[in-house]
Design a protein around this motif. Structure first.
Motif, PDB file in Angstrom:
ATOM      1  N   ILE A  11       0.825  -1.144  -0.102  1.00 58.46           N
ATOM      2  CA  ILE A  11       0.056  -0.019  -0.155  1.00 58.46           C
ATOM      3  C   ILE A  11       0.787   1.232   0.016  1.00 58.46           C
ATOM      4  O   ILE A  11       0.692   2.237  -0.892  1.00 58.46           O
ATOM      5  CB  ILE A  11      -0.994  -0.044   1.206  1.00 58.46           C
ATOM      6  N   ILE A  12       1.834   1.313   0.703  1.00 61.15           N
ATOM      7  CA  ILE A  12       2.511   2.572   1.114  1.00 61.15           C
ATOM      8  C   ILE A  12       3.678   2.834  -0.139  1.00 61.15           C
ATOM      9  O   ILE A  12       3.976   3.885  -0.525  1.00 61.15           O
ATOM     10  CB  ILE A  12       3.531   2.722   2.301  1.00 61.15           C
ATOM     11  N   THR A  13       3.864   1.706  -0.898  1.00 61.14           N
ATOM     12  CA  THR A  13       4.955   1.990  -2.145  1.00 61.14           C
ATOM     13  C   THR A  13       4.193   1.906  -3.414  1.00 61.14           C
ATOM     14  O   THR A  13       4.610   2.057  -4.373  1.00 61.14           O
ATOM     15  CB  THR A  13       5.792   0.888  -2.153  1.00 61.14           C
ATOM     16  N   PHE A  14       2.831   1.714  -3.286  1.00 61.26           N
ATOM     17  CA  PHE A  14       1.931   1.695  -4.758  1.00 61.26           C
ATOM     18  C   PHE A  14       2.407   0.386  -5.339  1.00 61.26           C
ATOM     19  O   PHE A  14       2.565   0.643  -6.532  1.00 61.26           O
ATOM     20  CB  PHE A  14       2.087   2.919  -5.495  1.00 61.26           C
ATOM     21  N   GLY A  15       2.400  -0.630  -4.654  1.00 61.89           N
ATOM     22  CA  GLY A  15       3.069  -2.076  -5.247  1.00 61.89           C
ATOM     23  C   GLY A  15       2.128  -2.468  -6.173  1.00 61.89           C
ATOM     24  O   GLY A  15       1.055  -2.031  -6.115  1.00 61.89           O
ATOM     25  N   GLU A  16       2.464  -3.480  -6.994  1.00 59.55           N
ATOM     26  CA  GLU A  16       1.617  -4.279  -7.983  1.00 59.55           C
ATOM     27  C   GLU A  16       0.374  -4.661  -7.264  1.00 59.55           C
ATOM     28  O   GLU A  16      -0.563  -4.993  -7.973  1.00 59.55           O
ATOM     29  CB  GLU A  16       2.330  -5.178  -8.867  1.00 59.55           C
ATOM     30  N   CYS A  17       0.515  -5.182  -6.092  1.00 63.70           N
ATOM     31  CA  CYS A  17      -0.565  -5.909  -5.296  1.00 63.70           C
ATOM     32  C   CYS A  17      -1.416  -5.047  -4.510  1.00 63.70           C
ATOM     33  O   CYS A  17      -1.712  -5.327  -3.129  1.00 63.70           O
ATOM     34  CB  CYS A  17       0.057  -7.202  -4.737  1.00 63.70           C
ATOM     35  N   ARG A  18      -1.421  -3.636  -4.702  1.00 63.45           N
ATOM     36  CA  ARG A  18      -1.715  -2.892  -3.638  1.00 63.45           C
ATOM     37  C   ARG A  18      -3.249  -2.942  -3.468  1.00 63.45           C
ATOM     38  O   ARG A  18      -3.707  -3.015  -2.460  1.00 63.45           O
ATOM     39  CB  ARG A  18      -1.571  -1.300  -4.226  1.00 63.45           C
ATOM     40  N   GLU A  19      -4.149  -3.172  -4.419  1.00 67.50           N
ATOM     41  CA  GLU A  19      -5.730  -3.580  -4.269  1.00 67.50           C
ATOM     42  C   GLU A  19      -5.671  -4.721  -3.420  1.00 67.50           C
ATOM     43  O   GLU A  19      -6.641  -4.602  -2.426  1.00 67.50           O
ATOM     44  CB  GLU A  19      -6.436  -3.329  -5.440  1.00 67.50           C
ATOM     45  N   PRO A  20      -5.198  -5.862  -3.723  1.00 64.96           N
ATOM     46  CA  PRO A  20      -5.331  -6.954  -2.774  1.00 64.96           C
ATOM     47  C   PRO A  20      -4.937  -6.711  -1.403  1.00 64.96           C
ATOM     48  O   PRO A  20      -5.543  -7.076  -0.434  1.00 64.96           O
ATOM     49  CB  PRO A  20      -4.694  -7.796  -3.423  1.00 64.96           C
ATOM     50  N   ALA A  21      -3.803  -5.599  -1.321  1.00 68.72           N
ATOM     51  CA  ALA A  21      -3.344  -5.618   0.116  1.00 68.72           C
ATOM     52  C   ALA A  21      -4.389  -4.762   0.975  1.00 68.72           C
ATOM     53  O   ALA A  21      -4.318  -5.158   2.188  1.00 68.72           O
ATOM     54  CB  ALA A  21      -2.187  -4.792  -0.215  1.00 68.72           C
TER      55      ALA A  21
END
Length: 109
Positions: A11-21
């Motif tokens: 979430i804090i890094t706008f990672g690829e898995c942000r939404e599932p996070a």
């Protein structure tokens, strides 16, 4: 199953898995006695660069800062002033590219 720290980092890094996070994070209690991740200068700089490059909007940057401010499991003391400014554009002035570039320059010096 995503672990709490992994979800926070996404979430804090706008990672690829942000939404599932976000969904994964709902499985854990909101409060935490321990700060599990830290908003380092490099994380903040990376997020500011995402905004400058047009990958995230001013609203997303504000929401990101608000998310960080309300979490007990995120340590943002090192960059508290930046997070406050980003989460309160109505008090600190609108978020725009010029201001974020200046913020990034100050952060990197």
């Amino acid at each position: 199953m995503m672990k709490r720290v992994e979800a926070l980092v996404q979430i804090i890094t706008f990672g690829e898995c942000r939404e599932p996070a976000f969904s994964a994070l709902c499985q854990f209690g909101f409060d935490s006695d321990v700060e599990l991740v830290e908003i380092s200068d490099s994380i903040l700089a990376d997020v500011l660069q995402l905004f400058i490059a047009g990958f995230i909007s001013a609203d997303e940057l504000e929401e990101w800062a608000n998310f960080i401010e309300c979490r007990d499991d995120i340590n943002f003391a090192r960059n508290e002033g930046y997070i406050y400014a980003l989460s309160n554009p109505e008090l600190m002035g609108e978020i725009n590219t010029e201001k974020i570039i200046k913020m990034l320059e100050v952060l990197m010096n």
